[in-house]
Design a protein around this motif. Sequence first.
Motif, PDB file in Angstrom:
ATOM      1  N   SER A 293    -101.168 -51.268  71.898  1.00  0.00           N
ATOM      2  CA  SER A 293    -101.973 -51.037  70.687  1.00  0.00           C
ATOM      3  C   SER A 293    -102.515 -52.363  70.153  1.00  0.00           C
ATOM      4  O   SER A 293    -103.701 -52.479  69.789  1.00  0.00           O
ATOM      5  CB  SER A 293    -101.139 -50.386  69.589  1.00  0.00           C
TER       6      SER A 293
ATOM      7  N   ALA B  36    -105.612 -48.057  74.925  1.00  0.00           N
ATOM      8  CA  ALA B  36    -105.415 -47.000  73.931  1.00  0.00           C
ATOM      9  C   ALA B  36    -104.945 -45.726  74.617  1.00  0.00           C
ATOM     10  O   ALA B  36    -104.047 -45.021  74.142  1.00  0.00           O
ATOM     11  CB  ALA B  36    -106.708 -46.758  73.168  1.00  0.00           C
TER      12      ALA B  36
ATOM     13  N   VAL C 284    -101.389 -45.848  75.374  1.00  0.00           N
ATOM     14  CA  VAL C 284    -100.610 -45.597  74.156  1.00  0.00           C
ATOM     15  C   VAL C 284    -100.507 -44.090  73.903  1.00  0.00           C
ATOM     16  O   VAL C 284     -99.433 -43.547  73.663  1.00  0.00           O
ATOM     17  CB  VAL C 284    -101.228 -46.328  72.959  1.00  0.00           C
TER      18      VAL C 284
ATOM     19  N   PHE D  39     -97.621 -43.404  67.406  1.00  0.00           N
ATOM     20  CA  PHE D  39     -98.414 -44.054  68.469  1.00  0.00           C
ATOM     21  C   PHE D  39     -99.513 -43.158  68.982  1.00  0.00           C
ATOM     22  O   PHE D  39    -100.580 -43.633  69.385  1.00  0.00           O
ATOM     23  CB  PHE D  39     -97.499 -44.553  69.597  1.00  0.00           C
TER      24      PHE D  39
ATOM     25  N   ILE E 147    -102.128 -43.653  66.562  1.00  0.00           N
ATOM     26  CA  ILE E 147    -102.762 -44.967  66.743  1.00  0.00           C
ATOM     27  C   ILE E 147    -103.634 -44.999  67.971  1.00  0.00           C
ATOM     28  O   ILE E 147    -104.783 -45.507  67.958  1.00  0.00           O
ATOM     29  CB  ILE E 147    -101.686 -46.079  66.786  1.00  0.00           C
ATOM     30  N   GLY E 148    -103.080 -44.428  69.059  1.00  0.00           N
ATOM     31  CA  GLY E 148    -103.838 -44.400  70.316  1.00  0.00           C
ATOM     32  C   GLY E 148    -105.168 -43.685  70.138  1.00  0.00           C
ATOM     33  O   GLY E 148    -106.230 -44.184  70.526  1.00  0.00           O
TER      34      GLY E 148
ATOM     35  N   LEU F  12    -107.524 -45.693  68.071  1.00  0.00           N
ATOM     36  CA  LEU F  12    -108.147 -46.803  68.818  1.00  0.00           C
ATOM     37  C   LEU F  12    -109.270 -46.318  69.713  1.00  0.00           C
ATOM     38  O   LEU F  12    -110.265 -47.012  69.926  1.00  0.00           O
ATOM     39  CB  LEU F  12    -107.089 -47.536  69.645  1.00  0.00           C
TER      40      LEU F  12
ATOM     41  N   SER G  41    -104.918 -43.814  61.494  1.00  0.00           N
ATOM     42  CA  SER G  41    -104.120 -45.026  61.308  1.00  0.00           C
ATOM     43  C   SER G  41    -103.311 -44.955  60.018  1.00  0.00           C
ATOM     44  O   SER G  41    -102.200 -45.491  59.939  1.00  0.00           O
ATOM     45  CB  SER G  41    -105.028 -46.256  61.313  1.00  0.00           C
TER      46      SER G  41
END
Lengths: 132, 849
Positions: free
Chosen positions: B81, B105, B108, B155, B158-159, B162, B180
Amino acid sequence: MSNKKILVIEDDADVRLGYNVLLKANHYDTFFAADAMGAIVEARKCMPDVIVLDLGLPAGDGFVVLERLRANMQLQMVPVIVVSGRDLPVNKERVLLLGAKAFVQKPWNDNELLALIGKLSGQPDLSVAQPK
Amino acid sequence: MLYNPALYHPAPGEAAGVSMSDSETRRFKLLRIYCEGSAIAATGMACVVLYGWAFRVAVLTSVLPGLVTMKVNTALALGFSGISVWLQLPGKLSSRRRLSAHFFALLVVLIGVATLAEYSFGANLGIDELLFGDPKGSVGTSSPGRPAPTTAIAFLAIGLALMLLDRKTKRGSGPAQGLSLWAGLIGMMAITGYVYQATVVSKIFLYTKVALNTAIGLFLVSSAVFFARPRAGLAGDLTGDGAGSVVARRFLPAILLVPVLLGWICLRGEIAGMYGMELGLGLQTTVNIVVFAALVWWNARRLNKEYAQRSQAEVEIRELNAALERRVAERTRSLEMLSERLSLATAIAKVGVWEWELVSKMSIWDATMFEIYGFAPVVPLPYEKWAAAVLPEDLPAAEANLQKSIAEKNQGSAEFRMILPDGSVRNISVIQKAILDDEDKVIRLIGVNMDITERKRAEEALEQGAKDQIRFKDEFLSHVSHELRSPLTAIKQFTTILLSGLAGELNKEQREYQQIVLKNIRQLQSMIDDLLDVTRAEAGKLSVEPESTSAWDAVTDSINTLRVSSEAKGVSLVSEVPPDLPPVHADQTRLRQILIILLDNAIKFTPKGGAVSIRARLRETTFVVLEVCDTGCGMSAEASERVFERLYQVEQPSQASRKGLGLGLFICKELVTRQGGEIWVQSQSQAGSTFSFTLPVFSLNNVIAPLLKDDRWPAESVALVMAEICFAAGGSLESQQECRHEVRNLVQRCLLPNLDVLLPKMSYGAEEERFFVAAFADEKGASILAKRIRDQFDCIPHLKRTDLTLSVTYTMLKPFPLEGGSSLEKMVTTMATSLEESIKSQILSEGVS
């Protein structure tokens, strides 16, 4: 030998009289005309030896007279002396072209005029009266 | 979802079309550093953990001994990340970077999905301990090496964030920031849990707990993702310059920190047994309220202050604006007045103003222009339309004037005529100026047109009037002098008759008086002649026929003419002119006229016993200078200057003699000038005067120069034709003179104008009887000319009657040695020399034979 005949065409009576005195004194017979019309009539009548022609005339000017004289069978060989108070350079050319023999500027010198008349009329130089 | 890179990656220094303030720039710079730092820190943390796993340094995997460890996959996801965020930070984003960022990404996301799948289906996919083993019974771990389910969810978020960093929903918010936030919330929650050491929170999930470093890492990464696009969506709300963003920025740190900190302090107090839970909660709430209320107040005050400043500034700006507008309005009004005055002036003066654009060839005219040209107003007006209105013969000059202005980059003016639609012609005056651009190139002409027809007409009428007046004067003078001659004739006639004694002999006295009359008649006669000459001179008709003339002859003639009057006055009259003077190119009669006027004047102003003399000399071989000197009264400097003026008369009260018209010297000057010479006087009062004049020395050049003007050279050959008359012995000199004159006229008549020229008399001897003609003709042409002269001669009976014979011969001139590019002058000289040689050789051969 008879006198030579001179026809003077001049509108001024005083000048005509002057011619008369001068020419008579030099043994010429004089004839006069005062205008263009009379000039031709008089010329036919008298058949002059020399014509003295003024340019400024009533009833047609001297140029007309010259042309008429040239057109006349009997008169065309008569020598013409043009006497005028008009400007010399312009008029001299013109009258000579029309057949005149000489152009004399007024007022003239008597000797010159008489010599010219004498030569053209063929009369020997008999001049008796000359200014001194 | 739409993708618009321009919106998400503004160029540095440019924020969606709004220029950035300094503080904003600094803020974004800091944010960038923060994001970069967070990404690197997260990646670094992941590396440390992996190192710990690899070399079994337990403390590196958990922050403190006995805490839950960060799992290997978590570390990987964290590291990926971090890299992915770092790669996607704004500034140097390339498609390659984006591709690799998306790759990380994706990894992740895969880790997150796989872990969640393991939890959901209770299956072990064997990925948890793929790299390093996790010792059984690790703290807070349900399945060895497997990340906590919350971590996996975080995650995953987040992935996805991204991967969707630069995507936008149709409503305008970016999904990345929402995701996020979720991840950040999870990290936050875990951190809070640690702060309060709340096992309860952790125990909600029966599964592996979130490690402290994971929680911090999650927080860092998610905040980095959140602020990776600081201007967009939710992040934009915080980072902007607006009041809302300012407030948000002031409150957010407090909101994040104060409750947590207060809660922690209260909890500590409770655990320490300082107060009960109820009191603790109460305390906490109160302090919270106080802190936030204070914060709100502080903020309100600051905002109010700023607002007051801003409104003050706004008022100032408004006032400034108003003042500016007032000034603009004033300026506009004065400009309008100025332009109104100008247009009024141009309209009244009928001055048309135009502008001509050079590139487009279009013109812009004002109303007066259209009025002048009688066009219906058209804007812009094509150049051709103007050109068509200009009178065709004036157009080239009018256009040349414009082009000259363009070429010389300056002002110019011209006049031309134009045709109105109704066919009438108007005179237009134009003045224009070239307008230059920054590169000093002419881009357009600005100018004015004026209708000057009336002025022009007035000028012409004036000019015509003046001409008429002069003509009238000339005619009048000519007429008057002619009419004056008639009575003068009669006077002279009878004076001569009286003097000749035709009316009877005169006595001495009478004769003397009549002589005086005659003398005065002559004076009057010469005055009339002068008057006529002046009239002719003014009309440019003074006839002058120059030929090769002997000045000596003219001088001798003149002296002979005036000898009588000089002797009468007792003044000696002497000629010092040498007989060998070269012939001059002059009119014989006019030369005599000049000399007589000068001598007559000299005698008139010289007292008894004085002397009048004529001298002659050469000046530079091209001019003969003739000087008439007297020992008379002379004249003042002023008189010397003005003596050649028309009607000027020297004041001579003592002189008894009559003045005359005052035209003599004026005529002299005219005549000398017409013959190519000049005249001047040197005199001193009481010391006599010297009148000098020049005449060009005769040369063939002057005669043949006019022939060569028509660029005839050297195409044709030149022939010399000679007509010679021969008198038989006897015959009077006078009749010979007459014949010569007649033959000369005859030859002249046969010539072609501009091709042949009858050469004037030249002093080569025996030329009284020879006439030379220079003819531009070949051999055939020359023979035709010779025949024409002979034929003409035969046509005149009385010439034939005399014993006169005429012979006409011709010779061809030798071809001239020519150099290319010879000047006209040189050609004339060459030809003259050649002619002269030919004539001399003719005369010489005659003499020999």
